[in-house]
Design an enzyme around this catalytic site. Structure first.
Site, short mmCIF file in Angstrom:
data_model
loop_
_atom_site.label_atom_id
_atom_site.label_comp_id
_atom_site.label_asym_id
_atom_site.label_seq_id
_atom_site.Cartn_x
_atom_site.Cartn_y
_atom_site.Cartn_z
N ASP A 53 18.01 -1.76 -62.78
CA ASP A 53 17.08 -2.07 -63.70
C ASP A 53 15.76 -0.92 -63.57
OD1 ASP A 53 16.38 -4.30 -65.01
OD2 ASP A 53 14.84 -3.28 -65.64
N ASN A 91 23.58 -2.73 -70.91
CA ASN A 91 22.76 -3.81 -71.24
C ASN A 91 21.18 -3.31 -71.40
OD1 ASN A 91 21.97 -6.21 -71.58
ND2 ASN A 91 20.93 -5.87 -69.80
N LYS A 96 21.79 0.99 -82.01
CA LYS A 96 22.58 0.25 -81.90
C LYS A 96 23.50 0.38 -82.86
CE LYS A 96 20.49 -2.78 -78.57
NZ LYS A 96 21.37 -1.95 -77.02
N TYR A 141 16.17 1.66 -82.75
CA TYR A 141 16.93 0.94 -82.37
C TYR A 141 18.00 0.38 -82.99
CZ TYR A 141 17.37 -4.07 -80.17
OH TYR A 141 17.87 -5.03 -79.85
N THR A 181 14.46 -13.60 -74.90
CA THR A 181 14.01 -12.70 -73.26
C THR A 181 12.28 -12.49 -74.01
OG1 THR A 181 14.65 -10.79 -73.96
CG2 THR A 181 16.30 -12.41 -73.23
#
Ligand SMILES: NC(=O)c1ccc[n+]([C@@H]2O[C@H](COP(=O)([O-])OP(=O)(O)OC[C@H]3O[C@@H](n4cnc5c(N)ncnc54)[C@H](O)[C@@H]3O)[C@@H](O)[C@H]2O)c1
Length: 310
Positions: A37, A99, A174, A170, A204
């Protein structure tokens, strides 16, 4: 739970949210985990190793093995160092879960070049770069006669598969990841590697404004980020060796292997169409016009539910 003992996994963007849940589940199934991360803000600004280190501590205190990695997944050389760290620390790599992600939402008419480039970079290059280096590792092992059962699990989004207003950057990224999954699956099958993709839904920091908390605190929460983890663990099992090139929409307990671009409405002519004739046929076949139904309709058809009404 499938037994992943002896396997080594990398999960990118694993310091928080969905990636953290993937890491904890892979470790609980026995895999050793490189917790990657960059640790920046939601829009990708800054860096901090603390989130990755915290997940490593959680895994270790539950009896598992893990190391932290702070590379930027969109940095080609950095992605190479991340794969190298897995093989240096644990001797091999079996599982790569791509991810990591950021958001820079804006209506297309106002979107800046930087907002476009940053989002395309982290998602699309951030999938290509780690996969490229992992693929080289698996090809080497396969050519040396090893029995490779490699796994790549990518992360798309309902936004990219069904289209969502305000997310041209985005959603395009994706959608690209879904296409990348299909081609990588075709290319890497010869080395014993499956490549699949999730289109997750979870509460999240990325979605907390869109997904509210359940009414009953004790009830099953369909938007718990941990709901994605069983799909990852199942796909990583040796028994899943034949399942590749799939995009799974996940909403709570509804796991839907989506059908992507597919043969649709055929306008057939034995020779080149005349534009006037084709136009007449289009208007005839679509008397009410035709347009994509949008993300919420797509999610609902796939077994999910958006808590927004528009
Ligand atoms: N939450 C949802 O409902 C949802 C829906 C569809 C898709 N997704 C996707 O799922 C993935 C995880 O999202 P989340 O909801 O857990 O969000 P999150 O913000 O909680 O987690 C994403 C993590 O990725 C890390 N990251 C960002 N850029 C990075 C980089 N360049 N290199 C390494 N790490 C980086 C961040 O630091 C963060 O910890 C993302 O790809 C996201 O687009 C989420």
């Amino acid at each position: 739970m499938p037994d992943l003992n002896g396997k080594v996994a990398i999960v990118t963007g694993a310091g928080r949210g969905i990636g953290r849940s993937h890491s904890l589940a892979l470790a609980a199934a026995g895999a050793k985990v490189v917790v990657n991360d960059l640790g920046g803000g939601l829009a990708g600004e800054g860096s901090d190793l603390t989130p990755a280190q915290q997940v490593v501590e959680e895994i270790k205190s539950a009896g598992g093995e893990a190391v932290a990695n702070g590379e930027n997944v969109a940095d080609f050389a950095g992605a190479g160092r991340m794969i190298q760290q897995a093989t240096d620390e644990f001797g091999r790599l079996d599982i790569l879960v791509c991810n990591a992600g950021i958001l820079r939402d804006r209506m297309l008419v106002n979107m800046t070049e930087d907002e476009w480039d940053a989002v395309i970079g982290v998602h699309v290059k951030g999938h290509f770069a780690p996969t490229r280096h992992a693929a080289a590792h698996w090809r080497e092992r396969s050519k040396a006669g090893g029995d490779v059962k490699g796994r790549v699990i990518n992360t798309s989004s309902p936004s990219g598969l069904f289209g969502n207003v305000g997310q041209a950057n985005y959603g395009a990224a994706k959608a690209a990841i879904a296409g990348f999954t299909v081609i990588a699956a075709q290319e890497l099958q010869r080395y014993g590697v499956t490549v699949n993709c999730l289109a997750p839904n979870a509460r999240t920091r990325m979605t907390e404004s869109a997904f509210e908390l359940p009414d009953d605190a004790g009830a099953f929460d369909p938007l718990d980020p941990g709901n994605m983890a069983p799909v990852v663990v199942a796909l990583c099992a040796d028994e899943a060796q034949g399942i590749t090139g799939q995009v799974f929409h996940v909403w709570g307990g509804a796991v839907n292997a989506l059908r992507g671009w597919d043969a649709g409405e055929l306008f057939a002519s034995d020779e080149r169409w005349d534009a006037d004739a084709l136009l007449a046929e289009l208007v005839d076949r679509f008397p009410e016009g035709v347009a994509p139904p949008g993300m919420i309709a797509g999610m609902q058809a796939a077994g999910g539910r958006s808590l927004r009404t528009k």
